[in-house]
Design a protein around this motif. Structure first.
Motif, PDB file in Angstrom:
ATOM      1  N   ILE A  39       9.319   3.245  -0.444  1.00 29.06           N
ATOM      2  CA  ILE A  39       9.544   2.746   0.789  1.00 29.06           C
ATOM      3  C   ILE A  39       8.161   2.243   1.014  1.00 29.06           C
ATOM      4  O   ILE A  39       7.421   1.383   2.038  1.00 29.06           O
ATOM      5  N   THR A  40       6.525   2.825   0.289  1.00 25.87           N
ATOM      6  CA  THR A  40       5.751   2.839   0.445  1.00 25.87           C
ATOM      7  C   THR A  40       5.177   1.971  -0.068  1.00 25.87           C
ATOM      8  O   THR A  40       4.846   0.711   0.223  1.00 25.87           O
ATOM      9  N   ASN A  41       5.740   1.763  -1.116  1.00 19.88           N
ATOM     10  CA  ASN A  41       5.102   0.595  -2.335  1.00 19.88           C
ATOM     11  C   ASN A  41       5.916  -0.277  -2.694  1.00 19.88           C
ATOM     12  O   ASN A  41       5.493  -1.791  -3.045  1.00 19.88           O
ATOM     13  N   LEU A  60       0.608  -8.878   3.907  1.00 16.43           N
ATOM     14  CA  LEU A  60      -0.234  -7.837   3.242  1.00 16.43           C
ATOM     15  C   LEU A  60      -0.552  -7.385   4.432  1.00 16.43           C
ATOM     16  O   LEU A  60      -1.079  -6.290   4.472  1.00 16.43           O
ATOM     17  N   ALA A  61      -1.765  -7.760   5.322  1.00 15.45           N
ATOM     18  CA  ALA A  61      -2.704  -7.526   6.515  1.00 15.45           C
ATOM     19  C   ALA A  61      -1.199  -6.473   7.864  1.00 15.45           C
ATOM     20  O   ALA A  61      -1.251  -5.580   7.875  1.00 15.45           O
ATOM     21  N   VAL A  66       0.949  -1.762  10.156  1.00 17.14           N
ATOM     22  CA  VAL A  66       2.031  -1.188  10.229  1.00 17.14           C
ATOM     23  C   VAL A  66       2.024   0.013   9.668  1.00 17.14           C
ATOM     24  O   VAL A  66       2.376   1.268   9.970  1.00 17.14           O
ATOM     25  N   TRP A  67       1.188   0.254   7.888  1.00 17.76           N
ATOM     26  CA  TRP A  67       1.051   1.614   7.697  1.00 17.76           C
ATOM     27  C   TRP A  67       0.226   2.066   8.291  1.00 17.76           C
ATOM     28  O   TRP A  67       0.275   3.698   9.129  1.00 17.76           O
ATOM     29  N   ALA A  68      -0.805   1.479   8.943  1.00 23.99           N
ATOM     30  CA  ALA A  68      -2.389   1.844   9.651  1.00 23.99           C
ATOM     31  C   ALA A  68      -1.604   2.701  10.992  1.00 23.99           C
ATOM     32  O   ALA A  68      -2.026   4.689  11.213  1.00 23.99           O
ATOM     33  N   ILE A  69      -0.699   1.844  11.515  1.00 24.22           N
ATOM     34  CA  ILE A  69      -0.773   2.398  13.064  1.00 24.22           C
ATOM     35  C   ILE A  69       0.588   3.495  12.682  1.00 24.22           C
ATOM     36  O   ILE A  69       0.050   4.206  13.320  1.00 24.22           O
ATOM     37  N   GLY A  70       1.481   3.887  11.637  1.00 25.67           N
ATOM     38  CA  GLY A  70       1.794   4.954  11.496  1.00 25.67           C
ATOM     39  C   GLY A  70       1.014   5.911  10.873  1.00 25.67           C
ATOM     40  O   GLY A  70       2.288   7.072  11.341  1.00 25.67           O
ATOM     41  N   GLY A  74       1.527   8.636  13.264  1.00 26.04           N
ATOM     42  CA  GLY A  74       2.775  10.133  13.136  1.00 26.04           C
ATOM     43  C   GLY A  74       2.369  11.170  12.898  1.00 26.04           C
ATOM     44  O   GLY A  74       3.097  12.394  13.885  1.00 26.04           O
ATOM     45  N   PRO A  75       1.038  11.232  12.769  1.00 22.53           N
ATOM     46  CA  PRO A  75       0.472  13.258  12.466  1.00 22.53           C
ATOM     47  C   PRO A  75       0.300  13.794  14.526  1.00 22.53           C
ATOM     48  O   PRO A  75       0.801  14.880  15.068  1.00 22.53           O
ATOM     49  N   VAL A  76       0.110  12.748  14.955  1.00 25.54           N
ATOM     50  CA  VAL A  76      -0.162  13.426  16.950  1.00 25.54           C
ATOM     51  C   VAL A  76       1.231  13.701  17.306  1.00 25.54           C
ATOM     52  O   VAL A  76       1.654  14.574  18.046  1.00 25.54           O
ATOM     53  N   VAL A  77       2.585  12.526  16.833  1.00 28.70           N
ATOM     54  CA  VAL A  77       3.483  12.723  17.711  1.00 28.70           C
ATOM     55  C   VAL A  77       4.831  13.842  16.741  1.00 28.70           C
ATOM     56  O   VAL A  77       4.927  14.533  17.408  1.00 28.70           O
TER      57      VAL A  77
END
Length: 174
Positions: A39-41, A60-61, A66-70, A74-77
């Motif tokens: 899913i990442t690649n 790609l930006a 989206v990847w950077a926001i997640g 993600g760790p905080v949530v």
């Protein structure tokens, strides 16, 4: 391949949710990790295959945003869910996102397969390069984890696979 990755991620998520011991949880996370790798690649592969070069940077930006926001939220949530509710909610959160991804993939993906024969695909595959790269990386990583822990850095147990791996990687680059 993307649907297979999503299915693997889903199977791992369900396994982790249903886990009653640490072993089952680790198995579920491993299966989930295989799907997450796809899913990442794969979206980058799909975008670079479908878009002309002049548009790739823009798309790609957006994908990487989206990847950077997640990655940052993600760790905080996840920490909040694990502390305030239950650790299983770390996996329950994925289920609506998986469903949304599957629905959007099936609704909007219209790929027309090219008439290519398996014989042609296999002839285009660099099996020697795959073997040299995978074997070389493995032969380097194993002694790096052993060195100073299981065996001394000067031990033949550490040096032999390390040197063979470096030689294999040098052959791959050449």
């Amino acid at each position: 391949m993307m649907l297979i990755a999503i299915a693997s991620f889903t199977a791992g998520t369900v396994t982790a949710i249903r886990a009653s011991n640490a072993t089952t949880l680790l198995v579920g996370r491993s299966i989930q990790g295989l799907g997450a790798g796809g899913i990442t690649n794969l979206p980058e592969v799909i975008l670079t295959d479908l878009l002309p070069l002049r548009l790739r940077g823009r798309y790609l930006a957006g994908l990487n945003s989206v990847w950077a926001i997640g990655s940052t939220s993600g760790p905080v949530v996840g920490a909040a869910l694990a502390q305030k509710v239950n650790w299983r909610w770390l996996f329950y959160v994925n289920l609506p996102l998986i469903a949304l991804g599957l629905i959007l993939m099936t609704l909007f993906t219209r790929l027309q397969p090219l008439p290519v024969f398996l014989r042609h695909k296999l002839s285009d595959t660099d099996f020697g390069g795959i073997l040299l790269f995978t074997g070389g990386i493995t032969a380097v990583l194993i002694p790096v984890t052993w060195g100073g822990v299981m065996y001394a850095w000067s031990s033949w147990h550490t040096l032999t696979p390390l040197l063979i791996g470096i030689a294999a990687l040098a052959c791959f680059v050449a």
